[in-house]
Design an enzyme around this catalytic site. Structure first.
Site, PDB file in Angstrom:
ATOM      1  N   LEU A  38       0.863  -1.187   0.000  1.00  0.00           N
ATOM      2  CA  LEU A  38       0.000   0.000   0.000  1.00  0.00           C
ATOM      3  C   LEU A  38       0.895   1.232   0.000  1.00  0.00           C
ATOM      4  O   LEU A  38       1.847   1.312   0.776  1.00  0.00           O
ATOM      5  CB  LEU A  38      -0.908   0.025   1.238  1.00  0.00           C
ATOM      6  CG  LEU A  38      -2.026  -1.015   1.302  1.00  0.00           C
ATOM      7  CD1 LEU A  38      -2.760  -0.907   2.642  1.00  0.00           C
ATOM      8  CD2 LEU A  38      -3.007  -0.839   0.150  1.00  0.00           C
ATOM      9  N   ASP A  39       0.603   2.184  -0.882  1.00  0.00           N
ATOM     10  CA  ASP A  39       1.374   3.425  -0.920  1.00  0.00           C
ATOM     11  C   ASP A  39       1.277   4.148   0.422  1.00  0.00           C
ATOM     12  O   ASP A  39       0.309   3.942   1.175  1.00  0.00           O
ATOM     13  CB  ASP A  39       0.860   4.335  -2.033  1.00  0.00           C
ATOM     14  CG  ASP A  39       1.179   3.788  -3.422  1.00  0.00           C
ATOM     15  OD1 ASP A  39       2.114   2.976  -3.523  1.00  0.00           O
ATOM     16  OD2 ASP A  39       0.490   4.171  -4.383  1.00  0.00           O
ATOM     17  N   PRO A  40       2.253   4.998   0.739  1.00  0.00           N
ATOM     18  CA  PRO A  40       2.246   5.688   2.039  1.00  0.00           C
ATOM     19  C   PRO A  40       0.947   6.426   2.363  1.00  0.00           C
ATOM     20  O   PRO A  40       0.501   6.415   3.514  1.00  0.00           O
ATOM     21  CB  PRO A  40       3.421   6.670   1.917  1.00  0.00           C
ATOM     22  CG  PRO A  40       4.359   5.987   0.978  1.00  0.00           C
ATOM     23  CD  PRO A  40       3.491   5.286  -0.022  1.00  0.00           C
ATOM     24  N   VAL A  42      -2.028   5.700   1.412  1.00  0.00           N
ATOM     25  CA  VAL A  42      -3.180   4.795   1.359  1.00  0.00           C
ATOM     26  C   VAL A  42      -3.289   4.058   2.683  1.00  0.00           C
ATOM     27  O   VAL A  42      -2.290   3.579   3.218  1.00  0.00           O
ATOM     28  CB  VAL A  42      -3.038   3.782   0.203  1.00  0.00           C
ATOM     29  CG1 VAL A  42      -4.235   2.831   0.176  1.00  0.00           C
ATOM     30  CG2 VAL A  42      -2.899   4.515  -1.127  1.00  0.00           C
TER      31      VAL A  42
END
Length: 307
Positions: A38-40, A42
Site C-alpha cells: 500500500l502506498d504511504p 493509502v
C-alpha cells in the site's frame, strides 16, 4: 515464534515496509512479510505473513481486493494522485452523476490498463519510478490485462470544493490493478482531467477493515498472550484451491520431493492445482503444466516434519 497471517490496519503516512519493520520489533521475529504493498498515503487492510506463512505470499496477493477511492475531477497529476505535480487543471461545474455511473459500468470486466510511471512495475529490469526520478518519461510502458469485478458510485459522497468535483467509488478488483489509473481513466471518458484524491483498501480476500488490528492493539494482545487467537492459518491464502487430505506415507513422499502420476489420484483435476494436506495442514501444491501431462509438478511445498 508466531506463524500465520495477521490482518493489520495500515495508517496513512507510513509505508508497508514501515509496518513490517515495526511488527518485527514488536513480535521480536525477523521472518515477516506482507501481501500487497500500500502506498504511504493509502490506508486499510494489510496482511502480514508471519514465519512459515511467508511462503503463501504470492497466493495471498492473488486474493481479490476491494477499495474505497475518492476521485477528483478537475486535476491531472504526474502520479495520478494528489502527491504529484499538477499537469493539467480546470474548473468543473454541473457534473452529471448519471454520466459518471454510466462510465463506471464500462470499466467492469477484463480491461487493458497501463500502469502509472510512478509505480514499482519493472520495465527492462528497472522499476518505473526509477525512470521517472531520473527524468526519463519517454519510456514505453506495456499495458496489461486486469480484472475489475465491480465498481459502484457511493451515493451522497459527491461535493464541490475549489471548483473541483469529488466523488467516491467502491471497487473490487484482481491482482495488479492500479486504482489510481482507474481514477484517471474515469476522467478521460468524461473528457476531464482527473486524479485519485484518497484511497482505502477495505478488503483483502474475505478480510475486511473490521477484522484488522492496529500495531498498538497487536502490542496489547501480545502482552495478554492473546495474539495467537487473531492469527489466520496460512491455508486462508489457498482458499481458491481444492484441498486433498493424504495419509502419512503419502505426506512423507511429498516431503521427500516425490512426483506423482495423475492416475494415482483419478478423482481430481490438477489443472489449476491441488493442495495436499496432512492432518488438515497444507504441505504442498501440485499441478499439471499441461492437461495431457501424466506427471504432476510441484508448485510449492511447505516443509513439515511428518509424525
Amino acid at each position: 515464534m508466531f506463524e500465520g497471517i495477521l490482518p493489520i490496519y495500515k495508517q496513512r503516512g507510513i509505508t508497508s515496509h514501515d509496518v513490517v519493520f515495526k511488527a518485527r520489533k514488536i513480535l521480536k521475529m525477523k521472518k515477516i512479510g506482507h501481501a500487497g504493498t500500500l502506498d504511504p498515503e493509502v490506508d486499510g487492510v494489510l496482511l502480514l505473513l508471519l514465519g512459515g506463512a511467508t511462503k503463501v505470499s504470492d497466493y495471498a496477493m492473488d486474493l481479490g481486493k476491494s477499495y474505497r477511492a475518492e476521485v477528483c475531477l478537475g486535476i491531472k497529476t504526474t502520479t495520478e494522485d494528489l502527491t504529484g505535480e499538477v499537469l493539467e487543471e480546470s474548473n468543473v461545474s454541473d457534473i452529471d452523476i448519471n454520466k459518471i455511473k454510466d462510465v463506471l459500468q464500462t470499466l467492469i470486466g477484463e480491461i487493458e490498463q497501463t500502469p502509472p510511471i510512478y509505480s514499482a512495475v519493472k520495465v527492462k529490469g528497472k522499476k518505473l519510478y526509477e525512470y521517472a526520478r531520473a527524468g526519463k518519461f519517454d519510456i514505453k510502458i506495456p499495458s496489461r490485462k486486469v480484472n475489475i469485478y465491480d465498481v459502484e458510485f457511493i451515493e451522497g459522497s459527491d461535493y464541490y470544493r475549489d471548483n473541483k468535483f469529488y466523488f467516491s467509488i467502491n471497487i473490487s478488483c484482481g491482482k495488479g490493478t492500479y486504482v489510481r489509473t482507474i481514477a484517471t481513466d474515469i476522467g478521460k471518458k468524461l473528457n476531464l482531467p482527473s486524479t485519485m484524491s484518497k484511497l482505502t483498501r477495505t478488503r483483502s480476500g474475505k478480510i475486511e477493515l473490521d477484522n484488522c488490528l492496529t500495531l498498538s492493539e497487536v502490542e496489547q494482545l501480545l502482552e495478554k498472550n492473546k495474539l495467537e487467537e487473531k492469527l489466520l492459518k496460512k491455508e486462508y491464502a489457498l482458499e481458491e484451491y481444492q484441498f486433498v487430505e493424504i495419509p502419512k506415507f503419502r505426506a512423507q513422499q511429498v516431503m521427500n520431493g516425490l512426483r506423482f502420476r495423475k492416475n494415482q489420484f483419478p478423482d481430481y483435476d490438477f489443472t489449476d492445482g491441488i493442495v495436499f494436506t496432512y492432518k488438515n495442514e497444507a504441505i504442498a501444491i501440485y499441478y499439471l503444466k499441461n492437461p495431457d501431462d501424466e506427471l504432476l509438478y510441484v508448485k510449492t511445498t511447505f516443509p513439515k516434519i511428518i509424525e
